[in-house]
Design an enzyme around this catalytic site. Structure first.
Site, PDB file in Angstrom:
ATOM      1  CG  ASP A  23       0.496  -6.098 -17.445  1.00  8.96           C
ATOM      2  OD1 ASP A  23       0.237  -7.296 -17.682  1.00  8.96           O
ATOM      3  OD2 ASP A  23       1.646  -5.631 -17.358  1.00  8.96           O
ATOM      4  CB  ILE A  24      -3.523  -1.454 -17.478  1.00  8.99           C
ATOM      5  CG1 ILE A  24      -4.461  -0.320 -17.038  1.00  8.99           C
ATOM      6  CG2 ILE A  24      -2.562  -0.954 -18.548  1.00  8.99           C
ATOM      7  CD1 ILE A  24      -3.736   0.801 -16.290  1.00  8.99           C
TER       8      ILE A  24
END
Lengths: 306, 306
Positions: A23-24
């Site tokens: 996600d990051i």
């Protein structure tokens, strides 16, 4: 022996599977997005791909540069042609300010900071409401005098509310500042360093880094500082504190095994991605007993575009 | 375990036997002859006794102080009220100059020295006919500029004849000087340090010593300097080279076990004499497994007068 990393370059199925996991993305900058003043082709497009609605990834630019505030660093990114938001930037000056105000939390009034460093540190300390002395104050940019010796030795020229010495890269380091910092430390101040890189790349060469400012104090006091830059996990804790993400869904991207990749591995992130456009070479992780091995690598960042 | 040292204080027979063994005494100064600006009572008389016709001892004042030439240091001795001859003085700046000219002997023209330090070093290099740059030159006492970065990185601002970097205590240390020194070292210059004391006593406190100037370079390059001050045996070799004495008939007198007494023991001198008027305490050599134990000690130097 650790597994060798998976090479993603030219393998679209592996790239898709890689991107789906995270996600990051935490990005080191010099050696990954650019080198010196040369932007790598495809950097902007790769970051756009990650940010796009299809993938929807969060991006954080993580840098040990201690002379720049987040706003200064955003100007640098803009100057390189890279769109960014100031909230995506995590530099060691900011990391230090966050650590002092939200983790260390010394009780007032004995929580003032004596700064060895430039305006970027001062800006970030101010943004967290932290009092400081030293830094860019011209009163400290001069030769030491007999009055300084006497007043530092007996304490009359020292600020009794200084509870922290923060050492970052100071282009104006001098004997007077080192003397002040040393005496605050011997009187019990906490010892912090924005980062301890011994050198700093510039003009296709190396120059003294922030570690060159803190090392005389380490040598004089026998104390090691709490370090707020990569690969110190104090920086990872600060990043997590701010962005509130699942470490298993985070990937560190960098060119240096002993700072970037180590930072991601020791932070127990879900992944680490090495790029071959910077300092570390493939042979380093292929060596027998290599201590630091990334999970993935690409020849260059833009290979993620497939 | 090593033998405990023989205490000479109050034991005239032991003092006489002690004095009879040695032709030459090497003296550390601060903590032995004086403390700060306070001359110990009996210092002058004790030195006179040693020099007198009855005992006829040779005296050498051995100091790690790198900011002073021998002539400067003689002025300091005179100011303290201690008669001396400039030939009796052996300071680390002089030791460094001797080492460069008589032991290292790099072939000209690649034998120029880049100096981090004060005028005492320059004076001693000149006395040995050694070319140097840096030092007290005002051209290096300023902030680094973009032109400096470019010219240091590509070498155009560097002197190709510099073959040695000599780091001593430099009260005007700055980023520009460190950058020059670092680049000379990466280009193959020999790394020398006058001494590596991390701190220096002043005003009944401690301030950054010469080791604070060399340690950033050690940290940046991973190289250790050849050290020309106590306890390095390079200094003992220089002293012996100049005074031509029998080490078995020499005694080192000092207050610090880890510099002075170690210097004498590792130099295989006939004796070492500790005094209790400085840094080290009796408990240090009385401790189980004490690594450095002097052969003799007195409570204070003037106890040698009996």
């Amino acid at each position: 022996m650790a597994h060798l990393p998976k090479r993603l370059t030219g393998d679209q199925a592996a790239i898709n599977q890689f991107l789906d996991q995270f996600d990051i993305f935490l990005f080191d900058c010099d050696g990954v997005l650019w080198s010196g003043d040369h932007l790598f082709p495809g950097t902007v497009e790769t970051l756009e791909l990650l940010r796009s609605k299809e993938t929807g990834k969060k991006i954080v630019f993580v840098t040990n540069n201690s002379t720049k505030s987040r706003a200064d660093y955003q100007k640098k990114l803009t100057g390189m042609g890279i769109p960014s938001n100031v909230d995506e930037i995590f530099a060691s000056a900011y990391s230090s300010a966050i650590y002092i105000s939200r983790i260390l939390k010394l009780p007032a009034p004995k929580n003032k900071v004596f700064v060895l460093g430039e305006s970027g540190i001062e800006t970030e300390l101010k943004s967290e409401g932290i009092e400081f002395i030293g830094g860019t104050d011209p009163a400290y940019r001069r030769d030491i005098t007999p009055e300084d010796y006497a007043g530092i030795a007996d304490g009359s020229l020292l600020d009794e509310n200084v509870g922290i010495v923060l050492a970052g890269l100071d282009y104006h380091i001098n004997y007077l500042k080192l003397s002040h910092a040393y005496h605050y430390l011997t009187r019990g101040a906490k010892f912090l360093a924005t980062n301890t890189d011994s050198t700093l790349p510039s003009n296709h060469a190396f120059f003294p880094g922030a570690g060159s400012i803190s090392i005389p104090l380490v040598n004089m006091t026998g104390q090691q500082p709490i370090v707020l830059g990569k690969p110190s996990q104090a920086m990872m804790d600060s990043i997590e504190g701010k962005f509130q993400f699942d470490r298993k869904k985070a990937c560190m991207v960098g060119d240096r095994l002993n700072t970037d990749i180590r930072f991601g591995i020791e932070g127990k992130l879900g992944g680490t991605l090495a790029v071959l456009t910077g300092v570390s070479k493939k042979s380093e992780w292929e060596a027998e007993g290599a201590p630091i091995v990334p999970a993935y690598y690409v020849d260059k960042l833009s290979d993620l575009m497939g």
